[in-house]
Structures are given as C-alpha cells and as structure tokens.
Design an enzyme around this catalytic site. Sequence first.
Site, PDB file in Angstrom:
ATOM      1  N   GLU A   1       0.853  -1.271  -0.026  1.00 25.00           N
ATOM      2  CA  GLU A   1       0.115   0.013   0.007  1.00 25.00           C
ATOM      3  C   GLU A   1       0.824   1.263   0.063  1.00 25.00           C
ATOM      4  OE1 GLU A   1      -3.871   1.470   2.395  1.00 25.00           O
ATOM      5  OE2 GLU A   1      -2.800   0.156   3.151  1.00 25.00           O
TER       6      GLU A   1
ATOM      7  N   ARG B   1      -1.395  33.224 -19.491  1.00 24.05           N
ATOM      8  CA  ARG B   1      -2.168  34.364 -18.763  1.00 24.05           C
ATOM      9  C   ARG B   1      -0.952  35.516 -18.684  1.00 24.05           C
ATOM     10  NH1 ARG B   1      -6.280  37.141 -16.210  1.00 24.05           N
ATOM     11  NH2 ARG B   1      -5.635  37.512 -13.878  1.00 24.05           N
TER      12      ARG B   1
ATOM     13  N   GLN C   1       9.408  35.939 -11.373  1.00 28.10           N
ATOM     14  CA  GLN C   1      10.100  34.832 -10.651  1.00 28.10           C
ATOM     15  C   GLN C   1       9.328  34.098  -9.430  1.00 28.10           C
ATOM     16  OE1 GLN C   1      13.372  36.451  -8.300  1.00 28.10           O
ATOM     17  NE2 GLN C   1      14.832  34.652  -9.020  1.00 28.10           N
TER      18      GLN C   1
END
Length: 381
Positions: free
Chosen positions: A244, A270, A281
């Site tokens: 798991e 954008r 930055q």
Amino acid sequence: MQFDLSAQQAAAKKEATEVAGTYFSELSPEEDASSHFNKAGWIALSQSDFLRGFIPTEYGGRGWDTLTKAVALEAFGYKCADNGLALGFSSLVCTILPPLFTFGSEDQIARYLPKIIRGELMTADCITEPQAGSDAMAMETTAEANDSGFILNGEKVYIGLAPIADLLLVYAKTDPDAGAWGLSAFLVDCPSDGIHKSDNREKLGLRTLPMGDVRFDRCQVPAEARLGGEGSGLSLFNESMEWERALILATQVGVLARQLETCVHFTQSRKQFKKPIAQFQSVSNRIAEMRVRLETCKLHLYKTSWLIDQGKSIAAEAAMTKLCISEAFLASSMDAMRIHGAAGYMSGSQTERDLRDSVGGVLYAGTSDIQRNLIARLSGA
C-alpha cells in the site's frame, strides 16, 4: 542504472492512458458534489485487459512486474480526472489482490477473482477502528472460534468503498492475549447477518470514493473465510501495508505531471502587466518546485518498485515513497492554486478539486507523521 522504459512498460503506460482517457478523463462538478461513484466505468475498467496486468499469469492475468504496475498506475492517474476512483482502483490492486494471491487458498481465489474481474464484486480493506488508527495493532475487533467457524464482533471506521462493498477483508483478534501475534484476517461476504454498514460519509475530498463504517454484531463466518493461517494476520498486514505505501499513491505521481503541464500552459497564456506571468520569478519558482517534486516522487516510486522485483526489503523505501508523494501532491496542489488565482479557487475547477483530494493522502495508509517515525526508526534513530 537503466532509466528508459522497457517495451512492456511503455505499452502498459500507453494502455493505462487510453483506458483512463476513455472512461475517466472528465468529472463534472455535479458528480463531485453529489459523491457520484462511476460504477459503469468501474465495471468497464475491471473487464478490461488493464486489470489483468495486476494478476499473476497462473490465474489468467498478464503478470506485470511491480515496476510495470507502478508505471501503469502513474499513467492512469495522469489521464484520470476522478482521483477518488483512481484511489479505489489502487486500493484494489494494492491492498486486496496481493494478500489474496499470497495467502488465499485456491478455493478463495477461484471464488472471488472471477467476480472481481467482471466488476461484479466490490471490495473493502477493513483495518481502522475508533481507537485504532495509526496504532492499528490496538484494534479491538475479535473473532471468536466456535463449531461453525468464527464470530466477529467490533467496528471498523473510515473504510473506503465500505458502503457499496460486497466483500470485506477484515482484520480481527483471534487471540486477544497474544497481542499482534493473535491477529487473523477474514474474507467476509456482504450482506451477512450481523453486518451493519453505514451510508456514505461525506468528506472534504475524494468524494467520488464512497467511505463508511462497518459494525460486526455476532457475525458468523465459516472457518474457510479465514485468509491464511490463524495468527498470520500480522504477516498479512505488514505485507499489505508495504504494498500500500509503495504503490497506492502511484496515480498521484501522474496527477503531479498533469498539474505541471496545466500550470506551465496557464503561466504562458495568462498575462499581467503586459507579459506572461511565467516571467515573474515568484511564479516560475513555483513551476520549478513542482517539477522537482514530480521527478523526486518518480525516483522514489520506481526505486521502491524495482526493489520489490529484486526481492529486497522495502520497509524504509515504502515509507519514504508514501511520505514523499503525499506531501508533494499537497504542496503542488497548493502551488497550482496560487498560480491559477481566483480561477483555481472556484468550486468545480480541477485545481480546486485536486487540492481537496490531496489532503487525504497525508492521512490514509499511515499518516505522514507515522511514516517519519518509521523512517527514523529504520535509520537507527
């Protein structure tokens, strides 16, 4: 060291992407809000050759090695928009199938595996209890032997797929005085007298994966329901937990890659102050951190999978893999939210949903704190 994918691994990656893209590439806000479980998709997934890759050849499967399984799960997560269903599938192939093949009798495998492959049988791994979460060995559920087999009494909580499960893998104490060495495991059919399951419990994220509680009130199970020998529950539990921790978050590595690609595209398209936000930055640093997390998680996942295939111990590596991926998914989901701003904050967006879905990873399959404790202990601290 060889970092190129083998022909089998490349084929498994392509197949996983196609399967996820066919059935799970979209998840509507309504499905998420209503905690809709895609049963039709689950059946199609179970009946596909993809599931057979996680099944040994002697039982009609394709017998992928562990590294191929990891690559396939990663690719599935990359294309699957439904993180809840991806976790449910990972739970099946990491916590149910391995102990069934390792500890199950031929009769048990013959009884349950065909139904799993047909998608007719939903399974749930029942470990956590009200007073036994991180300290799983403090569980209080008991299995008392009688002439007809065993009588189960106790309660399991926060169990994935429990509300719709047809088969429960239940850990219980057959000898409470023996502590962890008195633990046994059982395959319990639903419905059965003495089993009381809750309805789906709403949660912050992973809403498409039903979760609930199970109470056993003098539930009679036959002797042949026991998985492995009496008292072998600890060995079964430890093996299951290693599988798991090593692989259950492999799909989230794929999500990390998807998030990175989406954010890079967004930062290039954008614009603010007349230039793409990628040129700022603070934004580009977040992209860099997301890339580093992705590559680090892949290295942990692949190394741990390779160690399993080499028959080597993975106790520390599995814990590090689980810790690294769960924390990375949470951190990168937060970075993706910051990059997308208000658009990512709106309900119904993949960015918002990924952030909610990421929180559970630092809790289930052993919290991040437990993984750190385990790593420190195995490092000699």
